[in-house]
Write a protein that holds these residues in place. Structure first.
Motif, PDB file in Angstrom:
ATOM      1  N   ASP A   1      37.870 -48.438  56.461  1.00 19.03           N
ATOM      2  CA  ASP A   1      37.919 -46.987  56.232  1.00 19.03           C
ATOM      3  C   ASP A   1      38.431 -46.642  54.842  1.00 19.03           C
ATOM      4  N   LEU A   2      38.970 -47.620  54.114  1.00 25.21           N
ATOM      5  CA  LEU A   2      39.694 -47.332  52.870  1.00 25.21           C
ATOM      6  C   LEU A   2      38.859 -47.535  51.611  1.00 25.21           C
ATOM      7  N   GLU A   3      39.105 -46.624  50.642  1.00 26.21           N
ATOM      8  CA  GLU A   3      38.615 -46.769  49.276  1.00 26.21           C
ATOM      9  C   GLU A   3      39.852 -46.806  48.389  1.00 26.21           C
ATOM     10  N   VAL A   4      40.016 -47.889  47.629  1.00 26.77           N
ATOM     11  CA  VAL A   4      41.209 -48.073  46.802  1.00 26.77           C
ATOM     12  C   VAL A   4      40.787 -48.246  45.341  1.00 26.77           C
ATOM     13  N   TYR A   5      41.358 -47.406  44.478  1.00 28.99           N
ATOM     14  CA  TYR A   5      41.058 -47.408  43.050  1.00 28.99           C
ATOM     15  C   TYR A   5      42.339 -47.538  42.242  1.00 28.99           C
ATOM     16  N   LEU A   6      42.230 -48.131  41.062  1.00 34.11           N
ATOM     17  CA  LEU A   6      43.285 -48.097  40.063  1.00 34.11           C
ATOM     18  C   LEU A   6      42.872 -47.071  39.021  1.00 34.11           C
ATOM     19  N   ARG A   7      43.771 -46.134  38.700  1.00 33.62           N
ATOM     20  CA  ARG A   7      43.511 -45.147  37.653  1.00 33.62           C
ATOM     21  C   ARG A   7      44.456 -45.420  36.489  1.00 33.62           C
ATOM     22  N   ALA A   8      43.887 -45.660  35.310  1.00 36.19           N
ATOM     23  CA  ALA A   8      44.653 -45.925  34.096  1.00 36.19           C
ATOM     24  C   ALA A   8      45.106 -44.609  33.468  1.00 36.19           C
ATOM     25  N   PRO A   9      46.057 -44.673  32.536  1.00 37.65           N
ATOM     26  CA  PRO A   9      46.541 -43.455  31.876  1.00 37.65           C
ATOM     27  C   PRO A   9      45.447 -42.624  31.201  1.00 37.65           C
ATOM     28  N   ASP A  10      44.396 -43.269  30.698  1.00 37.39           N
ATOM     29  CA  ASP A  10      43.324 -42.515  30.034  1.00 37.39           C
ATOM     30  C   ASP A  10      42.293 -41.965  31.012  1.00 37.39           C
ATOM     31  N   GLY A  11      42.524 -42.163  32.313  1.00 41.52           N
ATOM     32  CA  GLY A  11      41.619 -41.648  33.340  1.00 41.52           C
ATOM     33  C   GLY A  11      40.583 -42.643  33.820  1.00 41.52           C
ATOM     34  N   THR A  12      40.487 -43.818  33.186  1.00 38.35           N
ATOM     35  CA  THR A  12      39.543 -44.837  33.635  1.00 38.35           C
ATOM     36  C   THR A  12      39.873 -45.242  35.062  1.00 38.35           C
ATOM     37  N   MET A  13      38.857 -45.237  35.924  1.00 36.01           N
ATOM     38  CA  MET A  13      39.023 -45.633  37.326  1.00 36.01           C
ATOM     39  C   MET A  13      38.315 -46.968  37.554  1.00 36.01           C
ATOM     40  N   VAL A  14      39.002 -47.881  38.258  1.00 33.20           N
ATOM     41  CA  VAL A  14      38.419 -49.162  38.625  1.00 33.20           C
ATOM     42  C   VAL A  14      38.482 -49.271  40.143  1.00 33.20           C
ATOM     43  N   ALA A  15      37.324 -49.464  40.762  1.00 33.16           N
ATOM     44  CA  ALA A  15      37.265 -49.654  42.217  1.00 33.16           C
ATOM     45  C   ALA A  15      37.783 -51.051  42.540  1.00 33.16           C
ATOM     46  N   LEU A  16      38.857 -51.111  43.320  1.00 29.86           N
ATOM     47  CA  LEU A  16      39.394 -52.403  43.757  1.00 29.86           C
ATOM     48  C   LEU A  16      38.704 -52.857  45.040  1.00 29.86           C
ATOM     49  N   THR A  17      38.652 -51.977  46.035  1.00 27.78           N
ATOM     50  CA  THR A  17      38.008 -52.298  47.299  1.00 27.78           C
ATOM     51  C   THR A  17      37.520 -51.008  47.948  1.00 27.78           C
ATOM     52  N   ILE A  18      36.266 -51.032  48.403  1.00 26.21           N
ATOM     53  CA  ILE A  18      35.670 -49.858  49.040  1.00 26.21           C
ATOM     54  C   ILE A  18      34.981 -50.301  50.318  1.00 26.21           C
ATOM     55  N   GLY A  19      35.558 -49.918  51.454  1.00 26.67           N
ATOM     56  CA  GLY A  19      34.922 -50.163  52.742  1.00 26.67           C
ATOM     57  C   GLY A  19      34.809 -51.616  53.145  1.00 26.67           C
ATOM     58  N   ASN A  20      35.710 -52.467  52.693  1.00 24.40           N
ATOM     59  CA  ASN A  20      35.654 -53.896  53.028  1.00 24.40           C
ATOM     60  C   ASN A  20      36.568 -54.232  54.193  1.00 24.40           C
TER      61      ASN A  20
ATOM     62  N   GLN B   1      43.404 -48.498  25.041  1.00 25.31           N
ATOM     63  CA  GLN B   1      44.308 -47.389  25.363  1.00 25.31           C
ATOM     64  C   GLN B   1      45.766 -47.836  25.341  1.00 25.31           C
ATOM     65  N   ASN B   2      46.657 -46.888  25.147  1.00 24.61           N
ATOM     66  CA  ASN B   2      48.085 -47.157  25.219  1.00 24.61           C
ATOM     67  C   ASN B   2      48.481 -47.220  26.696  1.00 24.61           C
ATOM     68  N   ALA B   3      48.995 -48.350  27.132  1.00 24.04           N
ATOM     69  CA  ALA B   3      49.356 -48.544  28.541  1.00 24.04           C
ATOM     70  C   ALA B   3      50.664 -47.868  28.910  1.00 24.04           C
ATOM     71  N   ASN B   4      51.427 -47.404  27.924  1.00 21.67           N
ATOM     72  CA  ASN B   4      52.732 -46.782  28.184  1.00 21.67           C
ATOM     73  C   ASN B   4      52.550 -45.371  28.731  1.00 21.67           C
ATOM     74  N   ASP B   5      52.431 -45.266  30.027  1.00 22.24           N
ATOM     75  CA  ASP B   5      52.221 -43.977  30.682  1.00 22.24           C
ATOM     76  C   ASP B   5      52.164 -44.230  32.183  1.00 22.24           C
ATOM     77  N   THR B   6      51.644 -43.270  32.904  1.00 24.54           N
ATOM     78  CA  THR B   6      51.562 -43.368  34.360  1.00 24.54           C
ATOM     79  C   THR B   6      50.213 -43.935  34.788  1.00 24.54           C
ATOM     80  N   TRP B   7      50.269 -45.011  35.552  1.00 22.17           N
ATOM     81  CA  TRP B   7      49.109 -45.594  36.207  1.00 22.17           C
ATOM     82  C   TRP B   7      49.176 -45.162  37.672  1.00 22.17           C
ATOM     83  N   SER B   8      48.049 -45.186  38.372  1.00 20.98           N
ATOM     84  CA  SER B   8      48.043 -44.766  39.775  1.00 20.98           C
ATOM     85  C   SER B   8      47.170 -45.680  40.611  1.00 20.98           C
TER      86      SER B   8
END
Length: 153
Positions: free
Chosen positions: A68-87, A131-138
């Protein structure tokens, strides 16, 4: 309390020479299509690129039906990386599961309960774009179906 981890390191070939680990906090994953993002603050890193950048993302999620889960990493510049979707098929939980580009098994080939190292759905290197990594990641998680909420531990 440690919840999820970002590992940033200097690479030489496939070996990490130096690494920094950053921990964040988790919480409830609401049910039925509400995306929740869990933040982690990164400091003292500077620009990330192909030489020095994100190496892995690790977490534990308790959920009775992880497909049921979709899990993404969001970088400070807004780049989204899909880690796992529906697995995960009909299984439960991600137990100390790490996503890294050097893993031997893709998350799409695994079954729950997940543990150990997997390659994510998208390349983690997408965030190593200068990008500068010094910021908030999600870590952003969405439970796309009803009746079974979870928790980022």
């Amino acid at each position: 309390m440690t919840r999820f981890i970002l590992l940033l390191g200097i690479f030489f070939g496939s070996h990490v020479l130096q690494a920094q680990t950053f921990n964040g906090v988790g919480g409830a994953i609401p049910d039925n299509s509400t995306q929740t993002c869990f933040n982690i603050n990164v400091t003292g890193v500077g620009p990330v690129n192909g030489t020095y950048g994100l190496s892995s993302v690790c977490f534990t999620i308790n959920h009775p039906f992880v497909s049921d889960l979709e899990v993404y990493l969001r970088a400070p510049d807004g780049t989204m990386v899909a880690l796992t979707i529906g697995n995960g098929g009909l299984g439960a939980n991600y137990n100390n599961t790490c996503f890294t580009s050097t893993a031997a098994t893709s998350i799409t080939a695994g079954t729950a309960p997940f543990s150990g190292n997997y390659t994510p759905e998208q390349n983690l290197g997408l965030v190593n774009n200068g990008q500068n990594a010094n910021d908030t990641w999600s870590l952003c998680i969405e439970d796309v179906s009803a009746f079974d909420a979870g928790h980022l531990v």
